[in-house]
Design a protein around this motif. Sequence first.
Motif: not given
Length: 465
Positions: A427-428, A443, A445-446
Motif C-alpha cells: 500500500d502507499d 502518487k 496508492d498501491q
Amino acid sequence: MIDPEQDREIKNHFLRKNNFNVDFLHSLKIKKTPWPVTYMIALVVVLISLTWWFSVKPEFSAYNFLPDNTTFYYQWTDRDWQVDQHTIIFDRAVPLAKIADLENILEVMMAQIEEVIWFQTDNINEDHYLLRVVGNLSKEEIEYLTKENSYWFFTRINDQIWLITKQEQLSEQLSPALVNKLPMAQRRVGENIYFDPTQAPEFLNSLIQYLKTDFSEQEIFLQLDFDGKTYLVDIYQVKNEEDETEDTSWSQISLPKKFQAVLAINNLSLETQKWLSQFIVAKLFVDLPGFYIFDENILNNLWQTSSLIKIDDQQWLWVGHNDWQEYIFSLLPNFTTKEVARTLVDGTLYTELVKNTELEFQNFSLGEQSYWQMGDLFGVQVNDLYYLSNSEASIKNILLHSKSATDFWRNCSFNSSSLVTDWVHLDDKSIAIIGLGEYLPNKVDQLDIFAYQNHLTHGYRLCFE
C-alpha cells in the motif's frame, strides 16, 4: 511535378476533408436559413457523421502485416499516443519522438490514423511504419505525401493498412491477408512492444539488463496500459514446449478486507530471496510484535511455500500449505524446561534440562469453525491452507469477514486461465517506507507485482493505482 497552384488545391482539399461540418454550417449561415431549421439540419449532420464514424469497425490490425523477419515493434493501438507522460520501466522519449516524426510526415492526415506500429527488421538501423487508417487516403493525398517526403515510400496494403518505409522492396514481404506470424498479445490495448534482446533498440538496453535474471534470451513482449485509474505493465515470453506448468497458485488465500503488504511466494531464487529480506521484510515486518520468533534460517525455509501478510502495524499473518501445529515448536524460542534423566555410554547417570514440548494447544470455536492458540500464536485451517498469526482478531476476521485473493486482482486484468504463482502487494504507506515512490509516476496508492503463467506465456505484471 505538382505546380504551386495544384499544391494549394491539395492542401485546401485536406482542410475541407477534415472540416466538412464547419464548412456546411458556414454555408447555411450565408444563406440565412432560419435558426431553428439551421440547428435541426446541423444536428442531423452531426448524427449522421457520428453514425458513420462508429459504424466503421476495423477489420484488420496493422499487427497482422508485420514481416517474418521483424526483430522489434512498438504498437500504439489507438490515437492516444501519450497516455502517460511518465517514465515507466524505460525512457519513453525515443518512442514518442517517432510519433512526432510521423506527425511531421503526415501533417493533417495524422488525424486519420487510428493505429501505429513502428518496427524494425534484421536491418536494425532502418525504421518502418505500419498504419491503420480510418477512411481512405485519396490519390491527391498520396501524391502530396510523396512530393513532400521524397525519402519515404508510401504503399497501400489494403483499404485500411498503409506501409511507410525507406525500403521500397519491403512491401513485397508483407502479406495482404490476415496472418499470425507472432503470438498475439494477451490484451491488444494500450502500447505493445516486442523485441529480440540481441537486436533491440538502444533505448531498451537498461531494461534488458534487469530482465536477464528472470528471462531467457528469446523474444520478449511488453505491454503498457492506463485506463484512467490503473497502470498495467506486462512483461512476458512465450513458453517453450518443455516448460513445466506450476501447480501452485495463491488465488484461494483468504485475506482480511484491509491490509498493508503481502508477500505470496511460491519458489524464490536465492537472489530474490535476499532482496525481499533486505528491502521488504527488514523494513516492514521485523519490528512487528512477536515477529522476532522467525530467525533467518526459519524465514529462508518459509519463503519457499508460504505467504506473509502485514495487516497493520501490530498484526501479521502467515499462510502456508503445511500444518503450523506440526511446525510450532521450531518457532517458539522460550519454552519451559524440564529435567530428564540420561545415561552415558559408560553407564553414568546425569540430568539434562530440555524444552518442555508438552505445552497444550487450546482450541476455540467460532460458529461452525474452530481455531487454536499456543502461547502468543493463533492458527486455523481454511480449506487446504493453514494460517498463523500473532493476533486472535486476525484469525477471527479470516473466518468471518475474509475475501479471496482474486477479489483484489480484478483491476489487474487477470482471467481464469492465468495462474498467479507469486504476488507482492504494497500500500502507499509501505511504498513510502521502502522508498519505491521515486520510481513510480505521481502518487501511487498501491502496487501489485505478479509472477504468472498460462498455456501460452509466462511473465510478470505490475499493476498500480
